[in-house]
Write a protein that holds these residues in place. Sequence first.
Motif, PDB file in Angstrom:
ATOM      1  N   LEU A 373       0.835  -1.210   0.000  1.00  0.00           N
ATOM      2  CA  LEU A 373       0.000   0.000   0.000  1.00  0.00           C
ATOM      3  C   LEU A 373       0.867   1.257   0.000  1.00  0.00           C
ATOM      4  CD1 LEU A 373      -2.627   1.597   0.288  1.00  0.00           C
ATOM      5  CD2 LEU A 373      -2.518   1.187   2.757  1.00  0.00           C
ATOM      6  N   VAL A 374       1.865   1.284   0.876  1.00  0.00           N
ATOM      7  CA  VAL A 374       2.735   2.461   0.967  1.00  0.00           C
ATOM      8  C   VAL A 374       3.484   2.684  -0.342  1.00  0.00           C
ATOM      9  CG1 VAL A 374       4.769   3.410   2.127  1.00  0.00           C
ATOM     10  CG2 VAL A 374       2.976   2.286   3.465  1.00  0.00           C
ATOM     11  N   LYS A 375       3.913   1.588  -0.974  1.00  0.00           N
ATOM     12  CA  LYS A 375       4.683   1.693  -2.213  1.00  0.00           C
ATOM     13  C   LYS A 375       3.820   2.104  -3.392  1.00  0.00           C
ATOM     14  CE  LYS A 375       7.767  -0.993  -5.225  1.00  0.00           C
ATOM     15  NZ  LYS A 375       8.407  -2.321  -5.468  1.00  0.00           N
ATOM     16  N   GLU A 376       2.577   1.622  -3.438  1.00  0.00           N
ATOM     17  CA  GLU A 376       1.731   1.815  -4.613  1.00  0.00           C
ATOM     18  C   GLU A 376       0.724   2.957  -4.481  1.00  0.00           C
ATOM     19  OE1 GLU A 376       1.741   0.029  -7.563  1.00  0.00           O
ATOM     20  OE2 GLU A 376       3.553  -0.994  -6.873  1.00  0.00           O
ATOM     21  N   LYS A 377       0.628   3.589  -3.308  1.00  0.00           N
ATOM     22  CA  LYS A 377      -0.477   4.524  -3.069  1.00  0.00           C
ATOM     23  C   LYS A 377      -0.481   5.724  -4.017  1.00  0.00           C
ATOM     24  CE  LYS A 377       2.035   7.017   0.570  1.00  0.00           C
ATOM     25  NZ  LYS A 377       2.037   7.404   2.003  1.00  0.00           N
ATOM     26  N   ASP A 378       0.684   6.068  -4.569  1.00  0.00           N
ATOM     27  CA  ASP A 378       0.739   7.204  -5.493  1.00  0.00           C
ATOM     28  C   ASP A 378       0.375   6.814  -6.915  1.00  0.00           C
ATOM     29  OD1 ASP A 378       1.550   8.911  -3.451  1.00  0.00           O
ATOM     30  OD2 ASP A 378       3.665   8.443  -3.754  1.00  0.00           O
ATOM     31  N   HIS A 379       0.194   5.507  -7.163  1.00  0.00           N
ATOM     32  CA  HIS A 379      -0.151   5.031  -8.502  1.00  0.00           C
ATOM     33  C   HIS A 379      -1.615   4.586  -8.501  1.00  0.00           C
ATOM     34  CE1 HIS A 379       4.234   4.315  -7.927  1.00  0.00           C
ATOM     35  NE2 HIS A 379       4.295   4.884  -9.127  1.00  0.00           N
ATOM     36  N   VAL A 380      -2.516   5.547  -8.565  1.00  0.00           N
ATOM     37  CA  VAL A 380      -3.932   5.237  -8.396  1.00  0.00           C
ATOM     38  C   VAL A 380      -4.488   4.413  -9.547  1.00  0.00           C
ATOM     39  CG1 VAL A 380      -4.431   7.195  -6.904  1.00  0.00           C
ATOM     40  CG2 VAL A 380      -4.534   7.490  -9.387  1.00  0.00           C
ATOM     41  N   SER A 418      -8.137   7.855  -0.113  1.00  0.00           N
ATOM     42  CA  SER A 418      -9.539   8.099  -0.497  1.00  0.00           C
ATOM     43  C   SER A 418      -9.726   9.475  -1.127  1.00  0.00           C
ATOM     44  CB  SER A 418     -10.450   7.956   0.728  1.00  0.00           C
ATOM     45  OG  SER A 418     -10.198   8.996   1.665  1.00  0.00           O
ATOM     46  N   LYS A 419      -8.829  10.408  -0.827  1.00  0.00           N
ATOM     47  CA  LYS A 419      -8.923  11.750  -1.399  1.00  0.00           C
ATOM     48  C   LYS A 419      -8.462  11.784  -2.855  1.00  0.00           C
ATOM     49  CE  LYS A 419      -8.069  13.755   3.172  1.00  0.00           C
ATOM     50  NZ  LYS A 419      -7.123  14.538   4.017  1.00  0.00           N
ATOM     51  N   GLU A 420      -7.626  10.815  -3.236  1.00  0.00           N
ATOM     52  CA  GLU A 420      -7.092  10.775  -4.594  1.00  0.00           C
ATOM     53  C   GLU A 420      -7.828   9.782  -5.486  1.00  0.00           C
ATOM     54  OE1 GLU A 420      -4.703  12.841  -5.478  1.00  0.00           O
ATOM     55  OE2 GLU A 420      -4.427  13.623  -3.435  1.00  0.00           O
ATOM     56  N   ALA A 421      -8.450   8.771  -4.865  1.00  0.00           N
ATOM     57  CA  ALA A 421      -9.048   7.676  -5.628  1.00  0.00           C
ATOM     58  C   ALA A 421     -10.396   8.073  -6.207  1.00  0.00           C
ATOM     59  CB  ALA A 421      -9.203   6.450  -4.736  1.00  0.00           C
ATOM     60  N   SER A 422     -10.804   7.296  -7.216  1.00  0.00           N
ATOM     61  CA  SER A 422     -12.127   7.490  -7.816  1.00  0.00           C
ATOM     62  C   SER A 422     -12.616   6.161  -8.360  1.00  0.00           C
ATOM     63  CB  SER A 422     -12.058   8.536  -8.940  1.00  0.00           C
ATOM     64  OG  SER A 422     -11.178   8.094  -9.969  1.00  0.00           O
ATOM     65  N   GLY A 423     -13.882   6.106  -8.700  1.00  0.00           N
ATOM     66  CA  GLY A 423     -14.449   4.911  -9.335  1.00  0.00           C
ATOM     67  C   GLY A 423     -14.303   3.661  -8.493  1.00  0.00           C
ATOM     68  N   GLU A 424     -13.869   2.587  -9.118  1.00  0.00           N
ATOM     69  CA  GLU A 424     -13.776   1.283  -8.459  1.00  0.00           C
ATOM     70  C   GLU A 424     -12.771   1.290  -7.317  1.00  0.00           C
ATOM     71  OE1 GLU A 424     -12.788  -1.238 -11.675  1.00  0.00           O
ATOM     72  OE2 GLU A 424     -14.756  -1.081 -12.628  1.00  0.00           O
ATOM     73  N   LEU A 425     -11.655   2.008  -7.506  1.00  0.00           N
ATOM     74  CA  LEU A 425     -10.656   2.074  -6.439  1.00  0.00           C
ATOM     75  C   LEU A 425     -11.236   2.767  -5.212  1.00  0.00           C
ATOM     76  CD1 LEU A 425      -7.789   1.632  -5.399  1.00  0.00           C
ATOM     77  CD2 LEU A 425      -7.117   3.778  -6.485  1.00  0.00           C
ATOM     78  N   LEU A 426     -11.975   3.824  -5.405  1.00  0.00           N
ATOM     79  CA  LEU A 426     -12.590   4.527  -4.286  1.00  0.00           C
ATOM     80  C   LEU A 426     -13.583   3.620  -3.562  1.00  0.00           C
ATOM     81  CD1 LEU A 426     -12.996   7.094  -2.625  1.00  0.00           C
ATOM     82  CD2 LEU A 426     -14.682   7.846  -4.323  1.00  0.00           C
TER      83      LEU A 426
END
Length: 799
Positions: A373-380, A418-426
């Motif tokens: 999660l920490v590694k991938e969180k910037d790759h939404v 959650s502030k950066e995500a959208s759609g299915e990821l959110l």
Amino acid sequence: MQRKVSGGKGAKSVGSPQNVLHCTSFEMEESDRRLWYKKYKREKPSDAAPRPSVNLSEKGSLDPVRLAKITSQVEMAVTCLGHSDKGAQEHGLKVLVKMGQSESNLHFMRNAVEHCVLLMDSDSSVVQMFATYVLAHLALLPSNQEVLLGAGTIPRSLSILQTGNSEVLEKDLLLLRNLSRHRHNREAIVEQGGIAILASLLAHPSLSVVQHVCVVLRNMFFEVVSQEAFMSLGGLETLMQLQNRKMFGPLSEEIRYEWTSILCILSYLSGNIRRRLVKGGLIETLSLLLSSKDLRVKDNATQSLTNLSVDEANVEPILTAASATSLVQQLVTSRGALKEHTASLLMNLALRSDQMLECFTQYGGTEAIMRILVKEKDHVESVLLQHIILVFATVARNELCRQDLLRLGAMPELEGLSKEASGELLDAVEMALHNLRLPFEQLKDHKEVGAGKTQEPGAMVLDEGGGSSKQAAHRFRVVNEIISTEKKYVENLLVIVKVYMEPLEKKGKLATLDERVKIFSIVDSLVKLHSSFLQKLEKCVREQRNRQQLQVGQLFLELAEQLKEYRVYINNYDESCDVLMECMARPAFAKWLEETSQMFQTKSLSSLLITPIQRIPRYCLLLTDLVRHMEEDHPDYAHVSQALQTISNIADYLEEEKQKAYSISEIGLMQKSLIGNDYDFLEDSRRRFIRQGAFILDPAATHATYFSNLSALSKKSQYLHFWLLSDKLVMGIPEKKDSQFRLSRIFELKSLSVSKKEDTSEDLKKFVLCISSEGCILSVYSVEADQVDDWVLDITEQQ
């Protein structure tokens, strides 16, 4: 859509097990549950994943002079095809084969189709071969499919499969693999009995033929009717026997890869077919393949198990055969697509198995998904990120997992995402946050209690005593788990020896002495080693009265000195699996194995044989957990820390020894398969084998200085085979003889530059691997993006 509740009170669940490539709200639809088909659906240009058989080059429009020349050449060639002289026919076909190397020419060769189809019936195998090869070129273009089908290509192709020699068969299978990319062709092949013919060719003596058959079947199985026809003809049994066939050299790796790709599709579409696959022993076979050194095979096995895990009845058999702890470790150590697919499998299993959830807390699963999660969180846009978030949502239903995730800081990380995500990821993030916020029913105020944990039968249960601290209570449970799992491990080893090995010795006809030695290796020595350790461990704990100061470190230090004995077992394990599968292909042996397992109510032999592979990593995890909850002034802190370091070093040493043995074997096979090679690749003992695979040459983008015979290469074959070693990249040109290659070039990795690019300028979507050295460029391509990504990553890591 109704939201299902599973696990903790109020927990939101992803519903029934599924894959995680697509998510709608808090559940996923049935059609989106499994992995493999969706993966390839994104790449296919038509309605199946393509496997091209010819070069596509010389892109772009043609000038009038060039156009007139091509038209003239085609007319001359077609005239030759209509001649009664076989020499003239052969000449015309060779002209068309040469022209077919360029896709721009294929558009002008359509009027040769009917002549080539007629020549497929020629009594000359040479004419027959060249005619089929020209049609294989033409079958690459979607616009040619109606003409090919109308000319009767498919019935003649199927006829050749039943009568042709190996060389003609290979060209005919190239034709079929291109035709089978299109749905209406697949339907025609099924209607004309093609599945039965292809199934019979799985037993062909030529490995090259078998490889091509597997690719055609893979394309055919995109239709359920093809799968059903294959199963009704007994094709599954033939397919399963292919894994037991003795195969050597690079082609064997490609066949295993295609074989497992077929299993991915068969396990996807039909519940009835999945049940038959499971009945045929597929779960055990796939579990064995999880230890494969070929990451493609390992990935396919993981995806197939994910598909099978959709059916609730398969969850416990998968956990028994594959081991929950091993799957968590695979998540921890894998990368790329394999990590994504492992996460999906774990999510499916965790939805229906408390054992899987417990393993997450005990063997580093929660820490692993936090690191991802920490590694991938910037790759939404990352598929892996979405997979991992859904794993979060699944395991957070368990209170111990939830407590671990909260302790590791999952809440603020997910709130930020959650502030950066959208759609299915959110949707996935909100579901995970909801489950993390659930109240604790059993773990009041986040305090750990052991009342809800089930002990292994016969395990020694430690009395924590009054006034014990939280740290001491946790240490007691870890020590208790060490004892209970050690006892279970010794029981498993004894079952191998007493239930399987010794009785098999008395049934000499079922397995030879050499086979028995390879299957069981040094299990009898491991029984003595761990029986003695268990007795000392139980005695040590029993005699210690101060539960707060319980000490086991010295015993593990003594054990560590003897663990190098595992080197023999670990190095022999792959061969043990291969020999066991060969024996299981014999009906008498398979029947005895099944009857023995049922009589004594034991795990399967293959499931038992993997337990020694898992034991030393499990010691490391248990000791890590123990020392993590131990104060530095604890009297056993130094001993446990030293034991952990020593056993971790031994685990690294054993892995290195296994890699060394594997490398020697694979490099030896490579050296044996290379013709015209005077270089001794085994001379440097530090050299390691990394991977091997085939690519398709793009001559137009490749400097001719790479080959002394580039023109001959493009006529003979467009395939190049590569072996990646720790310091070199070896390139070979396939020969006619199976598993033989002409050495073309040896690259020094330190002087290489590699990159990937995507080519969508033609009908066929390609992923190009560019290899640069000394100012020259070698351009090869694949239709699978993952293959190119893995090669670029591995080459870069070795430099």
